[in-house]
Scaffold this motif. Structure first.
Motif, PDB file in Angstrom:
ATOM      1  N   VAL A  22       0.858  -1.172   0.000  1.00  0.00           N
ATOM      2  CA  VAL A  22       0.000   0.000   0.000  1.00  0.00           C
ATOM      3  C   VAL A  22       0.898   1.227   0.000  1.00  0.00           C
ATOM      4  CG1 VAL A  22      -0.182   0.141   2.527  1.00  0.00           C
ATOM      5  CG2 VAL A  22      -2.036   1.007   1.102  1.00  0.00           C
ATOM      6  N   ARG A  23       0.433   2.282  -0.665  1.00  0.00           N
ATOM      7  CA  ARG A  23       1.185   3.538  -0.643  1.00  0.00           C
ATOM      8  C   ARG A  23       0.230   4.686  -0.380  1.00  0.00           C
ATOM      9  NH1 ARG A  23       0.533   6.804  -4.949  1.00  0.00           N
ATOM     10  NH2 ARG A  23      -0.318   5.855  -6.812  1.00  0.00           N
ATOM     11  N   VAL A  24       0.768   5.754   0.189  1.00  0.00           N
ATOM     12  CA  VAL A  24      -0.028   6.951   0.452  1.00  0.00           C
ATOM     13  C   VAL A  24      -0.241   7.679  -0.877  1.00  0.00           C
ATOM     14  CG1 VAL A  24      -0.102   9.169   1.638  1.00  0.00           C
ATOM     15  CG2 VAL A  24       0.840   7.165   2.804  1.00  0.00           C
ATOM     16  N   ALA A  25      -1.497   7.887  -1.238  1.00  0.00           N
ATOM     17  CA  ALA A  25      -1.829   8.627  -2.451  1.00  0.00           C
ATOM     18  C   ALA A  25      -2.067  10.099  -2.140  1.00  0.00           C
ATOM     19  CB  ALA A  25      -3.058   8.019  -3.124  1.00  0.00           C
ATOM     20  N   ASN A  26      -2.706  10.369  -0.982  1.00  0.00           N
ATOM     21  CA  ASN A  26      -3.070  11.748  -0.657  1.00  0.00           C
ATOM     22  C   ASN A  26      -3.540  11.804   0.793  1.00  0.00           C
ATOM     23  OD1 ASN A  26      -3.629  14.508  -1.231  1.00  0.00           O
ATOM     24  ND2 ASN A  26      -5.781  14.029  -1.522  1.00  0.00           N
ATOM     25  N   ILE A  27      -3.443  12.982   1.355  1.00  0.00           N
ATOM     26  CA  ILE A  27      -4.071  13.276   2.642  1.00  0.00           C
ATOM     27  C   ILE A  27      -4.891  14.538   2.420  1.00  0.00           C
ATOM     28  CG2 ILE A  27      -3.758  13.833   5.072  1.00  0.00           C
ATOM     29  CD1 ILE A  27      -0.990  12.459   4.865  1.00  0.00           C
ATOM     30  N   THR A  28      -6.196  14.444   2.601  1.00  0.00           N
ATOM     31  CA  THR A  28      -7.077  15.574   2.339  1.00  0.00           C
ATOM     32  C   THR A  28      -6.963  16.608   3.465  1.00  0.00           C
ATOM     33  OG1 THR A  28      -8.996  14.678   3.484  1.00  0.00           O
ATOM     34  CG2 THR A  28      -8.706  14.034   1.157  1.00  0.00           C
ATOM     35  N   PRO A  29      -7.397  17.832   3.208  1.00  0.00           N
ATOM     36  CA  PRO A  29      -7.351  18.858   4.250  1.00  0.00           C
ATOM     37  C   PRO A  29      -8.140  18.492   5.507  1.00  0.00           C
ATOM     38  CG  PRO A  29      -7.723  19.870   2.117  1.00  0.00           C
ATOM     39  CD  PRO A  29      -7.827  18.378   1.918  1.00  0.00           C
ATOM     40  N   ASP A  30      -9.161  17.653   5.360  1.00  0.00           N
ATOM     41  CA  ASP A  30      -9.942  17.265   6.541  1.00  0.00           C
ATOM     42  C   ASP A  30      -9.429  15.971   7.183  1.00  0.00           C
ATOM     43  OD1 ASP A  30     -10.845  15.897   4.293  1.00  0.00           O
ATOM     44  OD2 ASP A  30     -12.903  15.786   4.988  1.00  0.00           O
ATOM     45  N   GLY A  31      -8.210  15.540   6.825  1.00  0.00           N
ATOM     46  CA  GLY A  31      -7.562  14.434   7.506  1.00  0.00           C
ATOM     47  C   GLY A  31      -7.872  13.048   7.005  1.00  0.00           C
ATOM     48  N   VAL A  32      -8.402  12.929   5.798  1.00  0.00           N
ATOM     49  CA  VAL A  32      -8.671  11.605   5.231  1.00  0.00           C
ATOM     50  C   VAL A  32      -7.411  11.118   4.512  1.00  0.00           C
ATOM     51  CG1 VAL A  32     -10.073  10.251   3.634  1.00  0.00           C
ATOM     52  CG2 VAL A  32     -11.122  12.089   4.982  1.00  0.00           C
ATOM     53  N   VAL A  58      -3.689   3.177  12.001  1.00  0.00           N
ATOM     54  CA  VAL A  58      -3.206   4.525  11.654  1.00  0.00           C
ATOM     55  C   VAL A  58      -3.852   5.566  12.557  1.00  0.00           C
ATOM     56  CG1 VAL A  58      -3.203   6.301   9.855  1.00  0.00           C
ATOM     57  CG2 VAL A  58      -2.591   3.958   9.277  1.00  0.00           C
ATOM     58  N   LYS A  59      -5.154   5.475  12.773  1.00  0.00           N
ATOM     59  CA  LYS A  59      -5.847   6.480  13.585  1.00  0.00           C
ATOM     60  C   LYS A  59      -5.367   6.478  15.037  1.00  0.00           C
ATOM     61  CE  LYS A  59     -10.310   7.051  12.910  1.00  0.00           C
ATOM     62  NZ  LYS A  59     -11.722   6.731  12.624  1.00  0.00           N
ATOM     63  N   LYS A  60      -4.993   5.322  15.552  1.00  0.00           N
ATOM     64  CA  LYS A  60      -4.455   5.265  16.915  1.00  0.00           C
ATOM     65  C   LYS A  60      -3.093   5.949  16.999  1.00  0.00           C
ATOM     66  CE  LYS A  60      -6.892   1.144  18.380  1.00  0.00           C
ATOM     67  NZ  LYS A  60      -6.843  -0.307  18.484  1.00  0.00           N
ATOM     68  N   ALA A  61      -2.271   5.755  15.972  1.00  0.00           N
ATOM     69  CA  ALA A  61      -0.917   6.303  15.984  1.00  0.00           C
ATOM     70  C   ALA A  61      -0.862   7.764  15.535  1.00  0.00           C
ATOM     71  CB  ALA A  61      -0.010   5.467  15.095  1.00  0.00           C
ATOM     72  N   VAL A  62      -1.794   8.150  14.663  1.00  0.00           N
ATOM     73  CA  VAL A  62      -1.807   9.501  14.107  1.00  0.00           C
ATOM     74  C   VAL A  62      -3.231  10.042  14.230  1.00  0.00           C
ATOM     75  CG1 VAL A  62      -1.180  10.920  12.096  1.00  0.00           C
ATOM     76  CG2 VAL A  62      -0.052   8.718  12.451  1.00  0.00           C
ATOM     77  N   PRO A  63      -3.571  10.606  15.387  1.00  0.00           N
ATOM     78  CA  PRO A  63      -4.964  11.020  15.649  1.00  0.00           C
ATOM     79  C   PRO A  63      -5.505  12.087  14.698  1.00  0.00           C
ATOM     80  CG  PRO A  63      -3.606  11.194  17.646  1.00  0.00           C
ATOM     81  CD  PRO A  63      -2.713  10.789  16.535  1.00  0.00           C
ATOM     82  N   GLU A  64      -4.630  12.782  13.992  1.00  0.00           N
ATOM     83  CA  GLU A  64      -5.094  13.784  13.031  1.00  0.00           C
ATOM     84  C   GLU A  64      -5.811  13.156  11.841  1.00  0.00           C
ATOM     85  OE1 GLU A  64      -1.979  13.794  15.037  1.00  0.00           O
ATOM     86  OE2 GLU A  64      -0.938  14.247  13.187  1.00  0.00           O
ATOM     87  N   ILE A  65      -5.563  11.873  11.617  1.00  0.00           N
ATOM     88  CA  ILE A  65      -6.221  11.163  10.520  1.00  0.00           C
ATOM     89  C   ILE A  65      -7.633  10.819  10.977  1.00  0.00           C
ATOM     90  CG2 ILE A  65      -6.213   9.076   9.106  1.00  0.00           C
ATOM     91  CD1 ILE A  65      -4.048  11.171   8.382  1.00  0.00           C
ATOM     92  N   THR A  66      -8.605  11.282  10.193  1.00  0.00           N
ATOM     93  CA  THR A  66     -10.015  11.095  10.552  1.00  0.00           C
ATOM     94  C   THR A  66     -10.632   9.843   9.919  1.00  0.00           C
ATOM     95  OG1 THR A  66     -10.715  12.511   8.719  1.00  0.00           O
ATOM     96  CG2 THR A  66     -10.359  13.562  10.869  1.00  0.00           C
ATOM     97  N   ALA A  67     -10.059   9.409   8.789  1.00  0.00           N
ATOM     98  CA  ALA A  67     -10.587   8.241   8.091  1.00  0.00           C
ATOM     99  C   ALA A  67      -9.508   7.754   7.115  1.00  0.00           C
ATOM    100  CB  ALA A  67     -11.854   8.575   7.319  1.00  0.00           C
ATOM    101  N   VAL A  68      -9.673   6.520   6.663  1.00  0.00           N
ATOM    102  CA  VAL A  68      -8.757   5.949   5.681  1.00  0.00           C
ATOM    103  C   VAL A  68      -9.590   5.384   4.540  1.00  0.00           C
ATOM    104  CG1 VAL A  68      -7.026   4.161   5.236  1.00  0.00           C
ATOM    105  CG2 VAL A  68      -6.980   5.422   7.399  1.00  0.00           C
ATOM    106  N   GLU A  69      -9.231   5.782   3.342  1.00  0.00           N
ATOM    107  CA  GLU A  69      -9.849   5.247   2.129  1.00  0.00           C
ATOM    108  C   GLU A  69      -8.761   4.524   1.347  1.00  0.00           C
ATOM    109  OE1 GLU A  69     -11.272   8.673   0.026  1.00  0.00           O
ATOM    110  OE2 GLU A  69     -12.909   9.021   1.425  1.00  0.00           O
ATOM    111  N   ALA A  70      -9.123   3.456   0.675  1.00  0.00           N
ATOM    112  CA  ALA A  70      -8.155   2.724  -0.132  1.00  0.00           C
ATOM    113  C   ALA A  70      -8.797   2.301  -1.440  1.00  0.00           C
ATOM    114  CB  ALA A  70      -7.631   1.500   0.628  1.00  0.00           C
ATOM    115  N   ARG A  71      -8.022   2.406  -2.496  1.00  0.00           N
ATOM    116  CA  ARG A  71      -8.517   1.986  -3.805  1.00  0.00           C
ATOM    117  C   ARG A  71      -7.411   1.330  -4.575  1.00  0.00           C
ATOM    118  NH1 ARG A  71      -6.819   6.400  -7.016  1.00  0.00           N
ATOM    119  NH2 ARG A  71      -6.473   8.188  -5.693  1.00  0.00           N
TER     120      ARG A  71
END
Length: 71
Positions: A22-32, A58-71
């Protein structure tokens, strides 16, 4: 983003055992956190469950992340 990559690095060996990654594609301004499946993960029928596990970790380690989407 280094904290996110560090968390994903702890999970990547599990994905790699089935030929995926898996790779990080983007982090949205609202933390997704938007992830891109790679390798076998892209076609795996278990990917929704894997995404849920990634999201929890991820949310436990990085609380700023509000949700995770994967495609």
């Amino acid at each position: 983003m280094p904290r996110i990559e560090a968390v994903l690095d702890t999970l990547r060996p599990y994905l790699a055992t089935d030929g995926g990654n898996v790779r990080v594609a983007n982090i949205t301004p609202d933390g997704v956190l938007q992830l891109q499946w790679e390798g076998a993960c892209g076609a795996c029928p278990m990917s929704p469950m894997t995404r849920a596990g990634l999201e929890d970790t991820v949310k436990k380690a990085v609380p700023e992340i509000t949700a995770v989407e994967a495609r």
